[in-house]
Motif scaffolding. Sequence first.
Motif, mmCIF file in Angstrom:
data_model
loop_
_atom_site.group_PDB
_atom_site.id
_atom_site.type_symbol
_atom_site.label_atom_id
_atom_site.label_comp_id
_atom_site.label_asym_id
_atom_site.label_seq_id
_atom_site.Cartn_x
_atom_site.Cartn_y
_atom_site.Cartn_z
ATOM 1 N N GLU A 261 -11.054 2.557 22.260
ATOM 2 C CA GLU A 261 -9.865 3.012 21.719
ATOM 3 C C GLU A 261 -9.871 2.627 20.338
ATOM 4 N N GLN A 262 -9.842 1.226 19.765
ATOM 5 C CA GLN A 262 -10.211 -0.133 19.002
ATOM 6 C C GLN A 262 -10.954 0.933 18.137
ATOM 7 N N THR A 263 -12.197 0.979 18.470
ATOM 8 C CA THR A 263 -13.366 1.533 17.946
ATOM 9 C C THR A 263 -12.873 2.686 17.921
ATOM 10 N N LYS A 264 -12.444 3.284 18.466
ATOM 11 C CA LYS A 264 -11.922 4.935 18.027
ATOM 12 C C LYS A 264 -11.540 5.097 16.885
ATOM 13 N N LYS B 195 -20.179 3.421 21.140
ATOM 14 C CA LYS B 195 -21.505 4.243 20.575
ATOM 15 C C LYS B 195 -20.068 5.917 21.566
ATOM 16 N N LYS B 196 -19.702 5.555 22.446
ATOM 17 C CA LYS B 196 -19.082 6.598 22.812
ATOM 18 C C LYS B 196 -17.605 7.075 21.884
ATOM 19 N N ALA B 197 -17.149 5.643 21.337
ATOM 20 C CA ALA B 197 -15.900 5.946 21.158
ATOM 21 C C ALA B 197 -16.347 6.574 19.479
ATOM 22 N N ILE B 198 -17.458 6.185 18.626
ATOM 23 C CA ILE B 198 -17.809 6.507 17.106
ATOM 24 C C ILE B 198 -18.114 7.813 17.424
ATOM 25 N N VAL B 199 -18.424 8.737 18.094
ATOM 26 C CA VAL B 199 -19.418 9.877 18.613
ATOM 27 C C VAL B 199 -17.267 10.677 19.129
ATOM 28 N N GLU B 200 -16.815 10.107 19.556
ATOM 29 C CA GLU B 200 -15.163 11.128 19.613
ATOM 30 C C GLU B 200 -15.179 11.481 17.954
ATOM 31 N N ARG B 201 -15.213 10.216 17.425
ATOM 32 C CA ARG B 201 -13.990 9.794 16.004
ATOM 33 C C ARG B 201 -14.643 10.898 15.133
ATOM 34 N N MET B 202 -15.836 11.095 15.302
ATOM 35 C CA MET B 202 -16.994 11.444 14.453
ATOM 36 C C MET B 202 -17.378 13.482 14.465
ATOM 37 N N PRO C 188 -27.932 4.487 15.899
ATOM 38 C CA PRO C 188 -28.070 2.882 16.934
ATOM 39 C C PRO C 188 -27.321 2.110 17.552
ATOM 40 N N VAL C 189 -27.024 1.296 18.371
ATOM 41 C CA VAL C 189 -26.167 0.800 19.022
ATOM 42 C C VAL C 189 -26.380 -0.834 19.370
ATOM 43 N N SER C 190 -26.662 -1.543 18.588
ATOM 44 C CA SER C 190 -26.621 -2.958 19.460
ATOM 45 C C SER C 190 -25.813 -3.768 20.015
ATOM 46 N N GLY C 191 -25.491 -4.769 20.672
ATOM 47 C CA GLY C 191 -24.260 -5.923 20.859
ATOM 48 C C GLY C 191 -24.942 -6.946 21.393
ATOM 49 N N LYS C 192 -23.811 -8.390 21.254
ATOM 50 C CA LYS C 192 -24.154 -8.953 21.311
ATOM 51 C C LYS C 192 -22.943 -9.591 22.620
ATOM 52 N N SER C 193 -22.678 -10.988 22.868
ATOM 53 C CA SER C 193 -22.099 -11.521 23.589
ATOM 54 C C SER C 193 -21.181 -12.366 24.496
ATOM 55 N N ILE C 194 -20.803 -13.457 23.514
ATOM 56 C CA ILE C 194 -20.709 -15.157 23.659
ATOM 57 C C ILE C 194 -19.296 -15.638 24.270
ATOM 58 N N LYS C 195 -19.185 -16.064 25.474
ATOM 59 C CA LYS C 195 -17.726 -16.241 25.650
ATOM 60 C C LYS C 195 -16.607 -15.849 26.038
ATOM 61 N N SER C 196 -16.886 -13.980 26.542
ATOM 62 C CA SER C 196 -16.242 -13.392 26.109
ATOM 63 C C SER C 196 -15.868 -12.483 27.620
ATOM 64 N N THR C 197 -14.548 -11.978 28.048
ATOM 65 C CA THR C 197 -14.374 -11.202 29.003
ATOM 66 C C THR C 197 -15.070 -10.338 29.883
ATOM 67 N N LEU C 198 -15.555 -9.370 28.452
ATOM 68 C CA LEU C 198 -17.056 -8.214 28.172
ATOM 69 C C LEU C 198 -18.218 -9.340 27.876
ATOM 70 N N GLU D 93 -23.249 -2.434 14.744
ATOM 71 C CA GLU D 93 -23.901 -3.825 15.800
ATOM 72 C C GLU D 93 -22.397 -4.081 16.311
ATOM 73 N N ILE D 94 -22.219 -4.334 18.147
ATOM 74 C CA ILE D 94 -20.862 -4.696 18.048
ATOM 75 C C ILE D 94 -20.914 -6.596 18.780
ATOM 76 N N ALA D 95 -20.574 -7.125 17.820
ATOM 77 C CA ALA D 95 -20.702 -8.567 18.776
ATOM 78 C C ALA D 95 -19.043 -8.959 18.864
#
Length: 376
Positions: free
Chosen positions: A75-78, A114-121, A93-103, A141-143
């Motif tokens: 929701e917040q990405t969208k 990616k899905k949220a960006i596409v929906e918004r666009m 293209p979307v790349s990512g990294k996650s450090i010390k996170s629930t997700l 990138e989602i960090a």
Amino acid sequence: MKQVTLIATAAMGLESIVAKEVRDLGYEATVENGKVIFDAPISAIPRCNLWLRTADRVKILVGKFQASTFDELFEQTKALPWESYIDETGQIPVSGKSIKSTLYSVPDCQAIVKKAIVERMKLKYGLINKLEESGALYKTEIALLKDEATLTIDTSGAGLHKRGYRVGQGEAPLKETLAAALVLLTNWKPDQPLIDPFCGSGTILIEAALIGQNIAPGFNREFASEEWSLVKQRHWDAAFGEAEELANYDQPLSITGSDISHQMIETAQANALEAGLGDLIQWKQMQVSDLTIKQKDGYLISNPPYGQRLSDKEEVEKMYHDLGGVMQNHPSWSTYIITAYEQFEKAFGKAATKKRKLFNGFIQTNYYQYFGEKEN
């Protein structure tokens, strides 16, 4: 959109140098781990990509928010204004990294973003079918760090260390961004002699020559955001025009590189030629014990072998010892050496004036700084 928030990413230990470069371009900056953040007009995108010598990349910060569930992330990405940055036909293209996170599942986070960006666009551009994604590249990138999501788009394309002049390299090449930082951490001025007795493929001296003649390091390459409609052609024209105007091609330089390997000297020569520096740098094949210094008040900046294999240890110690012996006879010279070899000062025969921790790739090193004695 007139203003953007930009992030210049930096290798660990180089943040303050990148921040100084950003401020020298006229932008107010704040420093965090591995990045320098600043608000600037769109015209800063070409200027920063062209001029930043020590940053890894220039990214646009699209948004930052807390997210500990996939719903929140979606929701917040969208809710972010992606259409303000990305063209209707943009590749995302979307790349990512996650450090010390629930997700913690990076592939899931990437897919959701990616899905949220596409929906918004699709919503904003009034599209029924899927996005075409046949146009310019918008590497996103989602960090995630401690449940805080940071979404960015990369404006640079290939990393900024890729200046476009490297024809060849040695076994353990120094990144151009780190080489430039090694020079900027000294007080060397273009009218002072500079040598590198372990020059390898010539990176430190090529970067020094570019600094000496005030040549923008990105002058010889292309950037992802040159294809974007967000950054107008006039912004690029103005940035390249400014770079051409500020270059001081007439600045004489006294720069010499030497190496024990004949092959490396040939590579260094080819790289310098490709960088448009012609015969500005003198290259010689020789060992460090044959180093002769004729001028005063010069600088030696070098990245010698570290002797990380046990079989090389004695050889490397002798090299450092020989170098210390040569420099002892030239007290007006300043010496700057980056190495991972713990016993460097002992082998060199003198304690450093100053030491700074730096990372060469993933290798932790020290930058040993010996300030020359100024004559009264």
